[in-house]
Motif scaffolding. Structure first.
Motif, PDB file in Angstrom:
ATOM      1  N   GLN A   1      26.536  49.842  39.191  1.00 35.85           N
ATOM      2  CA  GLN A   1      27.165  51.151  39.003  1.00 35.85           C
ATOM      3  C   GLN A   1      26.910  52.123  40.164  1.00 35.85           C
ATOM      4  O   GLN A   1      26.414  53.230  39.979  1.00 35.85           O
ATOM      5  CB  GLN A   1      26.687  51.761  37.679  1.00 35.85           C
ATOM      6  CG  GLN A   1      27.032  50.891  36.492  1.00 35.85           C
ATOM      7  CD  GLN A   1      26.389  51.342  35.197  1.00 35.85           C
ATOM      8  OE1 GLN A   1      25.322  51.944  35.187  1.00 35.85           O
ATOM      9  NE2 GLN A   1      27.042  51.058  34.091  1.00 35.85           N
TER      10      GLN A   1
ATOM     11  N   ASP B   1      37.773  46.836  36.641  1.00 36.12           N
ATOM     12  CA  ASP B   1      37.223  47.929  37.437  1.00 36.12           C
ATOM     13  C   ASP B   1      38.151  48.284  38.587  1.00 36.12           C
ATOM     14  O   ASP B   1      38.564  47.419  39.360  1.00 36.12           O
ATOM     15  CB  ASP B   1      35.848  47.540  37.991  1.00 36.12           C
ATOM     16  CG  ASP B   1      34.869  47.198  36.888  1.00 36.12           C
ATOM     17  OD1 ASP B   1      34.541  48.092  36.097  1.00 36.12           O
ATOM     18  OD2 ASP B   1      34.443  46.022  36.801  1.00 36.12           O
TER      19      ASP B   1
ATOM     20  N   TYR C   1      31.090  55.459  30.527  1.00 34.57           N
ATOM     21  CA  TYR C   1      31.528  55.783  31.881  1.00 34.57           C
ATOM     22  C   TYR C   1      32.360  57.061  31.867  1.00 34.57           C
ATOM     23  O   TYR C   1      32.985  57.398  30.873  1.00 34.57           O
ATOM     24  CB  TYR C   1      32.335  54.627  32.449  1.00 34.57           C
ATOM     25  CG  TYR C   1      31.684  53.301  32.232  1.00 34.57           C
ATOM     26  CD1 TYR C   1      30.612  52.893  33.014  1.00 34.57           C
ATOM     27  CD2 TYR C   1      32.118  52.454  31.221  1.00 34.57           C
ATOM     28  CE1 TYR C   1      30.010  51.674  32.801  1.00 34.57           C
ATOM     29  CE2 TYR C   1      31.521  51.236  31.001  1.00 34.57           C
ATOM     30  CZ  TYR C   1      30.460  50.843  31.785  1.00 34.57           C
ATOM     31  OH  TYR C   1      29.859  49.639  31.565  1.00 34.57           O
TER      32      TYR C   1
ATOM     33  N   SER D   1      32.564  43.266  40.744  1.00 37.73           N
ATOM     34  CA  SER D   1      32.981  44.167  39.661  1.00 37.73           C
ATOM     35  C   SER D   1      33.083  45.589  40.195  1.00 37.73           C
ATOM     36  O   SER D   1      34.018  45.928  40.896  1.00 37.73           O
ATOM     37  CB  SER D   1      32.031  44.066  38.459  1.00 37.73           C
ATOM     38  OG  SER D   1      30.685  44.298  38.843  1.00 37.73           O
ATOM     39  N   ARG D   2      32.121  46.438  39.917  1.00 33.67           N
ATOM     40  CA  ARG D   2      32.228  47.856  40.272  1.00 33.67           C
ATOM     41  C   ARG D   2      32.115  48.066  41.781  1.00 33.67           C
ATOM     42  O   ARG D   2      31.368  47.377  42.465  1.00 33.67           O
ATOM     43  CB  ARG D   2      31.173  48.656  39.524  1.00 33.67           C
ATOM     44  CG  ARG D   2      31.367  48.605  38.008  1.00 33.67           C
ATOM     45  CD  ARG D   2      30.229  49.291  37.286  1.00 33.67           C
ATOM     46  NE  ARG D   2      30.435  49.273  35.848  1.00 33.67           N
ATOM     47  CZ  ARG D   2      29.997  48.310  35.037  1.00 33.67           C
ATOM     48  NH1 ARG D   2      29.331  47.285  35.534  1.00 33.67           N
ATOM     49  NH2 ARG D   2      30.213  48.373  33.742  1.00 33.67           N
TER      50      ARG D   2
ATOM     51  N   SER E   1      37.721  51.657  33.028  1.00 32.50           N
ATOM     52  CA  SER E   1      37.827  52.412  34.272  1.00 32.50           C
ATOM     53  C   SER E   1      38.492  53.752  34.020  1.00 32.50           C
ATOM     54  O   SER E   1      39.660  53.816  33.631  1.00 32.50           O
ATOM     55  CB  SER E   1      38.639  51.636  35.318  1.00 32.50           C
ATOM     56  OG  SER E   1      37.868  50.615  35.903  1.00 32.50           O
TER      57      SER E   1
END
Length: 297
Positions: free
Chosen positions: A58, A237, A148, A279-280, A186
């Protein structure tokens, strides 16, 4: 309670479950060049920024040389870590033995690092950590669980878990504007616009047995929606690198899309024998660097 700052966060049931079963992941960094439609990845420069058997994830840039991310210690507790590209140093911004912090980001007022905190009793709420090092503040005591989020105009949007899940914008205390229901994970402010972008799971397509989710944005000034195409199949993402270009990843490959186009174009694949599945991501136009998360094999 901090005045004039509200939260938009979003959360899915999978987020709650994942807090208790985080896999081993590392942050990687790759150099970039060009802007907009000429944006490129210099894939040969990709290398790990962290290299531990625990969870590092993250990432978010907070200025032109520093970023924050969530990192697990050996006991499984998650803290906010600051990394400086200027010095190469890692610094704990939090070290809380009785709670875990996730999804750190800089607030619009630039006075706080915000984070989703899993509190000792299991509640998930948004907290603010003053940049000057004072004690953290709970932002909303009556909104939980949150996940998020992103900021616009010193306010934010929340994914509020419920039946159904709701995406809302907190215009003020007790004034939550509902934007959508049943969204993906997202939620991002579209740069230099009053729009919040999100994945709308009410609008799905299928390609080779994998879901493509509609990408939409909501204009917080005009209260209107905009369609921005569909996600990569199976990907969750996305990030903006400017107001017109989105990045997503599938496997070890990163893709770009102009909001006016329907197709995603490959920027290249990250070769690694030790890590897989990007991913992120977080992008710094000042540093010309893209940071991304990869799972350890």
């Amino acid at each position: 309670m901090l005045k004039n700052i509200s939260l938009l966060a979003f959360l899915s049931l999978g987020f709650i479950q994942s807090l208790h079963a985080q896999g081993a992941s590392d942050l990687w960094v790759v150099d970039t060049e060009g802007k907009g439609g000429k944006f490129k990845l210099l894939t040969q420069t990709a290398n790990p920024l962290t290299n531990r058997p625990e969870y590092d994830n993250q990432p978010n840039f907070i200025n032109d040389s520093e970023m924050v991310f969530s990192a697990a210690d050996q006991k499984g507790n998650h803290d906010i870590i600051l990394y400086s590209f200027r010095t190469g140093n890692f610094t704990n911004l939090s070290k809380s033995p009785d709670r875990s912090e996730y999804s750190p980001n800089l607030t619009d007022c630039k006075q706080y690092i915000s984070a989703v905190v899993v509190e000792p009793d299991g509640k998930q709420r948004l907290w603010l950590y003053p940049i000057i090092g004072e004690a953290p503040e709970l932002l909303y005591d009556d909104i939980a669980p949150v996940g998020y989020y992103d900021w616009y105009d010193n306010k934010a949007a929340m994914f509020v878990l419920g039946e159904p899940n709701r995406l809302v914008y907190a215009r003020g205390k007790g004034d939550l504007q509902e934007i959508s229901k049943n969204i993906g994970r997202s939620v991002k402010n579209r740069p230099n616009t009053p729009e919040i972008s999100f994945l709308d799971r009410n609008d799905l397509e299928s390609t080779e047995g994998r879901e493509k989710v509609a990408i939409k944005s909501f204009n917080l000034k005009t209260n209107t929606f905009r369609s921005l195409g569909h996600s990569l199949p199976g990907s969750q993402d996305l990030i903006w690198i400017d107001k017109n270009h989105l990045l997503m990843a599938k496997g070890n490959e990163i893709f770009i899309k102009n909001v006016k186009d329907s197709d995603w174009l490959s920027l290249g694949k990250i070769e690694s024998s030790t890590h897989q599945n990007i991913s992120r991501m977080a992008y710094s136009p000042e540093l010309n660097k893209l940071v991304f998360v990869m799972n350890r094999n």
